[in-house]
Design a protein around this motif. Sequence first.
Motif, short mmCIF file in Angstrom:
data_model
loop_
_atom_site.label_atom_id
_atom_site.label_comp_id
_atom_site.label_asym_id
_atom_site.label_seq_id
_atom_site.Cartn_x
_atom_site.Cartn_y
_atom_site.Cartn_z
N ILE A 206 0.64 -1.27 -0.04
CA ILE A 206 0.05 0.22 0.08
C ILE A 206 1.03 1.38 -0.09
N LYS A 207 1.85 1.16 0.75
CA LYS A 207 3.00 2.23 0.90
C LYS A 207 4.23 1.96 1.24
N LYS A 208 5.17 2.86 0.64
CA LYS A 208 6.61 2.42 1.14
C LYS A 208 7.43 3.97 1.18
N GLY A 209 8.30 3.91 1.82
CA GLY A 209 9.18 5.02 2.30
C GLY A 209 10.23 4.97 3.10
N ILE A 210 10.82 5.92 3.55
CA ILE A 210 11.94 5.93 4.50
C ILE A 210 11.51 6.87 5.73
N ILE A 211 11.90 6.20 7.05
CA ILE A 211 11.40 6.82 8.28
C ILE A 211 12.42 6.83 9.33
N ALA A 212 12.49 8.01 9.98
CA ALA A 212 13.49 8.19 11.05
C ALA A 212 12.64 8.34 12.47
N ASN A 213 13.55 8.27 13.41
CA ASN A 213 12.74 8.39 14.72
C ASN A 213 11.88 9.50 14.96
N ASP A 214 10.78 9.20 15.67
CA ASP A 214 9.58 10.10 16.04
C ASP A 214 8.96 10.81 14.92
N GLU A 215 9.35 10.26 13.52
CA GLU A 215 8.51 10.79 12.38
C GLU A 215 6.99 10.11 12.40
N GLN A 216 6.29 10.41 11.54
CA GLN A 216 4.73 10.12 11.19
C GLN A 216 4.67 9.53 9.82
N ILE A 217 3.73 8.62 9.82
CA ILE A 217 3.31 8.12 8.41
C ILE A 217 1.88 8.46 8.35
N ASP A 218 1.64 8.98 7.13
CA ASP A 218 0.06 9.33 6.89
C ASP A 218 -0.54 8.31 6.40
N ILE A 219 -1.70 7.78 7.01
CA ILE A 219 -2.36 6.69 6.83
C ILE A 219 -4.12 7.16 6.61
N ARG A 220 -4.02 8.43 6.21
CA ARG A 220 -5.60 9.15 6.08
C ARG A 220 -6.24 8.58 4.88
N ASP A 221 -5.38 8.22 3.92
CA ASP A 221 -6.08 7.72 2.53
C ASP A 221 -6.43 5.96 2.80
N PHE A 222 -6.11 5.35 3.85
CA PHE A 222 -6.02 4.35 3.63
C PHE A 222 -7.68 3.78 3.98
N THR A 223 -8.20 2.62 3.59
CA THR A 223 -9.44 1.99 4.08
C THR A 223 -9.17 1.52 5.55
N ASN A 224 -10.50 1.58 6.25
CA ASN A 224 -10.37 0.88 7.48
C ASN A 224 -9.96 -0.65 7.58
N GLY A 225 -9.03 -0.81 8.45
CA GLY A 225 -8.84 -2.30 8.48
C GLY A 225 -7.54 -2.58 9.07
N LEU A 226 -6.81 -3.88 8.98
CA LEU A 226 -5.58 -4.05 9.63
C LEU A 226 -4.72 -4.15 8.52
N TYR A 227 -3.43 -3.59 8.78
CA TYR A 227 -2.26 -3.45 7.87
C TYR A 227 -1.07 -4.02 8.74
N PHE A 228 -0.06 -4.19 8.03
CA PHE A 228 1.15 -4.80 8.37
C PHE A 228 2.24 -3.81 8.12
N LEU A 229 3.04 -3.16 9.05
CA LEU A 229 4.01 -2.37 8.88
C LEU A 229 5.48 -2.92 9.04
N LYS A 230 6.29 -3.33 7.53
CA LYS A 230 7.43 -3.92 7.48
C LYS A 230 8.61 -3.09 7.40
N PHE A 231 9.67 -3.26 8.62
CA PHE A 231 10.92 -2.62 8.30
C PHE A 231 11.91 -3.29 7.68
N GLU A 232 13.19 -2.64 7.13
CA GLU A 232 14.17 -3.28 6.47
C GLU A 232 14.80 -4.32 7.25
N ASN A 233 14.73 -4.01 8.76
CA ASN A 233 15.59 -4.90 9.65
C ASN A 233 14.97 -6.30 10.02
N GLY A 234 13.65 -6.32 9.42
CA GLY A 234 13.02 -7.46 9.64
C GLY A 234 11.84 -7.37 10.79
#
Length: 242
Positions: A206-234
């Motif tokens: 659904i979405k990908k990017g780069i995130i730093a500590n204490d930053e936010q990810i915008d999920i306002r356009d997501f439909t309601n439901g369960l999602y999985f946030l996967k990081f490159e470190n596993g």
Amino acid sequence: MKQIYFLLAMTIFILNGNEINAQITFDWDTAPIDNGDNVTETINGITVTFTGTSTTGLLDVFGFGGSFANVVSNTIDGSETTTNVIFNFSESVDITSVLALEGYMNNIDFTFTPVGGSNSTVVASLNGGIAQVNLNWTGVTSFTVSSTGSTFLFDNLILNSSTLSTNDFASKTIKVFPNPSSEFIQISSISNELNYKIYNLLGAEIKKGIIANDEQIDIRDFTNGLYFLKFENGNTIKFLKE
């Protein structure tokens, strides 16, 4: 509607329960090493080694079966079949599931036979060369996958690490809050920037990017439901959009 209520209840249980299982996903994209006749990947101190034939290697299957990039395969050019392949682990592990693919998209059975623990053999029937195989094994040191003769491909081998209390989990892994959320999720407890991907329940990115500590990810356009946030470190974390 019943499905939505079920997912909500499941997520509340995950968030509020006394224990939570941290997951490790071997996706063959994080840190794979192609050794020519085997492929290894090490995540969170655990190494898995995949062995098939002399042409074992990494393949990009371009989304086949819901795989998003590399898979491990017994053949790098699709020309060789075999009757079995083996996964070996550097330590005893608990295995949740794996995505199994067959290169010629055959309707065929794969038999998964574990070594270690008190676990049962699992027979998975691939439909059009695809099966999400739930193994739910504990204390496994290796397992063999066999068939009548196939091109074996695998992705997203998911392990459960040791069960942690919610307090331990919060202190040792990445934090995501608020959860559930309707607009943004904030990421904390990471020391460096990390690549991330977000998948829905169907395995679609659904979405990908780069995130730093204490930053936010915008999920306002997501439909309601369960999602999985996967990081490159596993690390993989579930969150609910409401």
